[in-house]
Design a protein around this motif. Sequence first.
Motif, PDB file in Angstrom:
ATOM      1  N   UNK A 217       0.834  -1.210   0.000  1.00 33.54           N
ATOM      2  CA  UNK A 217       0.000   0.000   0.000  1.00 33.54           C
ATOM      3  C   UNK A 217       0.865   1.255   0.000  1.00 33.54           C
ATOM      4  N   UNK A 218       1.862   1.299   0.863  1.00 35.58           N
ATOM      5  CA  UNK A 218       2.697   2.493   0.968  1.00 35.58           C
ATOM      6  C   UNK A 218       3.622   2.673  -0.226  1.00 35.58           C
ATOM      7  N   UNK A 219       3.893   1.600  -0.920  1.00 39.31           N
ATOM      8  CA  UNK A 219       4.740   1.665  -2.104  1.00 39.31           C
ATOM      9  C   UNK A 219       4.059   2.448  -3.214  1.00 39.31           C
ATOM     10  N   UNK A 220       2.748   2.262  -3.297  1.00 42.71           N
ATOM     11  CA  UNK A 220       1.859   3.086  -4.076  1.00 42.71           C
ATOM     12  C   UNK A 220       2.144   3.352  -5.535  1.00 42.71           C
ATOM     13  N   UNK A 221       1.982   4.598  -5.921  1.00 45.64           N
ATOM     14  CA  UNK A 221       1.986   4.975  -7.326  1.00 45.64           C
ATOM     15  C   UNK A 221       3.362   5.025  -7.967  1.00 45.64           C
ATOM     16  N   UNK A 222       4.409   5.135  -7.203  1.00 45.08           N
ATOM     17  CA  UNK A 222       5.734   5.254  -7.798  1.00 45.08           C
ATOM     18  C   UNK A 222       6.266   3.926  -8.311  1.00 45.08           C
TER      19      UNK A 222
ATOM     20  N   UNK B 116       2.101  -1.622  -7.093  1.00 47.61           N
ATOM     21  CA  UNK B 116       1.471  -1.789  -5.791  1.00 47.61           C
ATOM     22  C   UNK B 116       0.348  -0.797  -5.641  1.00 47.61           C
ATOM     23  N   UNK B 117      -0.032  -0.515  -4.459  1.00 45.70           N
ATOM     24  CA  UNK B 117      -1.081   0.448  -4.188  1.00 45.70           C
ATOM     25  C   UNK B 117      -2.195  -0.164  -3.379  1.00 45.70           C
TER      26      UNK B 117
ATOM     27  N   UNK C 286     -13.247   7.832   2.469  1.00 42.10           N
ATOM     28  CA  UNK C 286     -11.880   8.390   2.432  1.00 42.10           C
ATOM     29  C   UNK C 286     -11.449   8.642   0.981  1.00 42.10           C
ATOM     30  N   UNK C 287     -11.745   7.697   0.100  1.00 46.04           N
ATOM     31  CA  UNK C 287     -11.367   7.862  -1.309  1.00 46.04           C
ATOM     32  C   UNK C 287     -12.098   9.060  -1.926  1.00 46.04           C
ATOM     33  N   UNK C 288     -13.366   9.257  -1.577  1.00 51.09           N
ATOM     34  CA  UNK C 288     -14.117  10.410  -2.092  1.00 51.09           C
ATOM     35  C   UNK C 288     -13.569  11.721  -1.541  1.00 51.09           C
ATOM     36  N   UNK C 289     -13.199  11.719  -0.274  1.00 51.66           N
ATOM     37  CA  UNK C 289     -12.625  12.924   0.329  1.00 51.66           C
ATOM     38  C   UNK C 289     -11.332  13.300  -0.383  1.00 51.66           C
TER      39      UNK C 289
ATOM     40  N   UNK D 298      -6.201   8.533  -1.183  1.00 50.32           N
ATOM     41  CA  UNK D 298      -7.033   7.760  -2.094  1.00 50.32           C
ATOM     42  C   UNK D 298      -6.662   6.283  -2.059  1.00 50.32           C
ATOM     43  N   UNK D 299      -5.368   5.976  -2.079  1.00 50.47           N
ATOM     44  CA  UNK D 299      -4.924   4.574  -2.021  1.00 50.47           C
ATOM     45  C   UNK D 299      -5.363   3.900  -0.724  1.00 50.47           C
TER      46      UNK D 299
END
Length: 139
Positions: free
Chosen positions: A25-30, A33-34, A76-79, A114-115
């Motif tokens: 999750x923390x690896x995310x967009x870079x 993962x995500x 949370x994703x909408x926020x 968002x993630x």
Amino acid sequence: MNTLIFRTVAPFLTALLVLFSIFILLRGHNEPGGGFTGGLIAVSALAVFGIANGIAAVRKALWFHPMAISAFGLFIACVAGLVSILFAVPFMTGLWVYPVILGVEIPLSTVMLFDTGVYLTVVGAITSIALALETEEEV
């Protein structure tokens, strides 16, 4: 597959899989993962725990109802998307802040928010489905 060895190893394997899902999750967009991938790994951890100890143990281990977790993740994703509107930029534009915590600058973003929402939505929804499929009907 309810052996003594599996029941003994399952809590450690579950904890390891949950930690790995948070890493993804923390690896995310870079990098690959995500939230979605991390959420699927977390659900796999709960499935291993459920196979070893039964669905009652999984329900007891979860502090909240799975659908409540999913609803909170969707919120949370909408926020994360709506924050960009408050700053008059296009919807879902990534915004960054750099707070200094204990002398270390930590980059936080709406992308991470968002993630995290996707992660919680996946964990809640798929766990809810799995628990619903595994419930034993009373005869």
